[in-house]
Design a protein around this motif. Structure first.
Motif, mmCIF file in Angstrom:
data_model
loop_
_atom_site.group_PDB
_atom_site.id
_atom_site.type_symbol
_atom_site.label_atom_id
_atom_site.label_comp_id
_atom_site.label_asym_id
_atom_site.label_seq_id
_atom_site.Cartn_x
_atom_site.Cartn_y
_atom_site.Cartn_z
ATOM 1 N N UNK A 105 0.610 -1.096 -0.224
ATOM 2 C CA UNK A 105 -0.083 0.259 0.250
ATOM 3 C C UNK A 105 0.858 1.540 0.091
ATOM 4 N N UNK A 106 0.499 2.496 -0.782
ATOM 5 C CA UNK A 106 0.685 3.626 -0.087
ATOM 6 C C UNK A 106 0.131 4.552 0.507
ATOM 7 N N UNK A 133 0.101 7.809 12.450
ATOM 8 C CA UNK A 133 0.978 8.599 10.942
ATOM 9 C C UNK A 133 2.022 7.743 11.376
ATOM 10 N N UNK A 134 2.421 7.070 12.768
ATOM 11 C CA UNK A 134 3.658 6.972 12.158
ATOM 12 C C UNK A 134 3.911 6.151 11.817
ATOM 13 N N UNK A 135 3.405 4.921 11.946
ATOM 14 C CA UNK A 135 2.950 3.150 11.594
ATOM 15 C C UNK A 135 2.945 3.586 10.192
ATOM 16 N N UNK A 136 2.524 4.428 9.423
ATOM 17 C CA UNK A 136 2.502 4.592 8.324
ATOM 18 C C UNK A 136 3.502 5.245 7.240
ATOM 19 N N UNK A 137 4.326 5.807 8.682
ATOM 20 C CA UNK A 137 5.724 6.751 7.821
ATOM 21 C C UNK A 137 6.925 5.454 7.644
ATOM 22 N N UNK A 138 7.028 4.951 9.406
ATOM 23 C CA UNK A 138 8.051 3.532 9.207
ATOM 24 C C UNK A 138 7.481 3.086 8.050
ATOM 25 N N UNK A 139 5.950 2.427 7.046
ATOM 26 C CA UNK A 139 5.882 2.087 6.630
ATOM 27 C C UNK A 139 6.865 2.124 5.059
ATOM 28 N N UNK A 245 -16.774 11.882 6.560
ATOM 29 C CA UNK A 245 -16.025 12.685 6.223
ATOM 30 C C UNK A 245 -14.743 12.551 6.045
ATOM 31 N N UNK A 246 -13.929 12.486 4.242
ATOM 32 C CA UNK A 246 -12.512 11.534 4.413
ATOM 33 C C UNK A 246 -11.626 12.455 4.526
ATOM 34 N N UNK A 247 -11.081 12.462 5.417
ATOM 35 C CA UNK A 247 -10.021 13.208 5.491
ATOM 36 C C UNK A 247 -8.099 13.225 5.091
ATOM 37 N N UNK A 248 -7.146 14.281 4.599
ATOM 38 C CA UNK A 248 -6.312 13.924 4.562
ATOM 39 C C UNK A 248 -5.464 14.310 4.482
ATOM 40 N N UNK A 249 -4.060 13.569 4.651
ATOM 41 C CA UNK A 249 -2.584 13.853 5.778
ATOM 42 C C UNK A 249 -1.487 13.192 5.140
ATOM 43 N N UNK A 250 -0.872 14.782 3.853
ATOM 44 C CA UNK A 250 0.239 14.159 2.818
ATOM 45 C C UNK A 250 1.616 13.208 4.385
#
Length: 252
Positions: A105-106, A133-139, A245-250
């Motif tokens: 996944x991206x 957020x930390x998990x996503x960055x680590x992956x 509600x869709x939220x997004x964080x780059x």
């Protein structure tokens, strides 16, 4: 971090899987009967332990006071492009497709933050979001997204979600506390998923889930529902279609 609370993943503490699964976060009964969601909860303890966040008291490490579920998905486009109108249900399916394809996944999609009622307003929800957020960055993922169920919307079920989302604090932040928590961490509201979760059942089932009579055709206001439930006496069924509600964080 919140003093006295430890936040880890289910991978780190697999012996807590059953307590995580059975945590009572005060969801209304009908919310437990989304069929797509039921499939996810069966998979979570086996396939998504890296993405399941657990909060426990430091002095009682086997007591689960909050959980957060998320799944890796493939977007291939910059949000809001690629975010489906069927929100929560679609995210679960996209996560399953990515897993079957062997794709990491991206984007990480947050599905649920469930906090024991006595621990709400403690800042714990924001800490779980930070861990996502930390998990996503680590992956190595580029995005964090979530189909958010804003809790305050249940108090105004006949208001459109777009109208509700437009409510702001004097500081210009979302009036809803959960949307505001996302915003304070850097996320943006990028759209509405009008059919994010669907619960359909017979009138007998809805009477059992809610304690309401369901004896009149048309919209029924149900405690805990974000929008009215549609009752159809002729066909002995009722349907709840929840927008999120869709939220997004780059993350890059």
């Amino acid at each position: 971090m919140i003093e006295g609370i430890e936040i880890t993943t289910l991978t780190e503490r697999p012996h807590l899987a059953q307590k995580v699964d059975t945590l009572d976060g005060g969801w209304p009964e009908f919310m437990r009967h989304d069929q797509v969601g039921q499939g996810f909860y069966l998979d979570a303890a086996e396939h998504y332990t890296d993405y399941t966040v657990i909060a426990t008291p430091a002095d009682s490490p086997d007591e689960v006071i909050a959980r957060g579920y998320s799944v890796p998905i493939g977007l291939a486009e910059e949000p809001p492009a690629g975010l489906p109108d069927t929100g929560w249900d679609a995210a679960i399916i996209l996560g399953r497709i990515a897993r079957f394809a062997g794709y990491g996944g991206d984007a990480l999609c947050g599905l649920e933050v469930n906090i024991r009622p006595d621990m709400r307003s403690s800042g714990l929800g924001a800490e779980i979001l930070r861990r996502f957020h930390a998990i996503a960055r680590a992956k190595g993922m580029r995005h964090f997204v979530a189909p958010v169920r804003p809790p305050g919307k249940t108090a105004v079920p006949e208001m459109t979600l777009a109208e509700y989302v437009a409510r702001l604090t004097p500081e210009g932040l979302p009036a809803d506390p959960l949307l505001r928590a996302h915003a304070r961490l850097g996320a943006s509201i990028v759209g509405i998923a009008p059919a994010s979760m669907v619960v359909v059942g017979s009138l007998a089932q809805w009477r059992r889930w809610t304690g309401l009579p369901f004896d009149t055709d048309g919209p029924v206001i149900v405690p805990g529902a974000m929008v009215p439930v549609h009752c159809d006496l002729t066909h002995d069924s009722a349907a709840y279609v929840e927008p999120n509600v869709w939220v997004h964080q780059p993350l890059s």
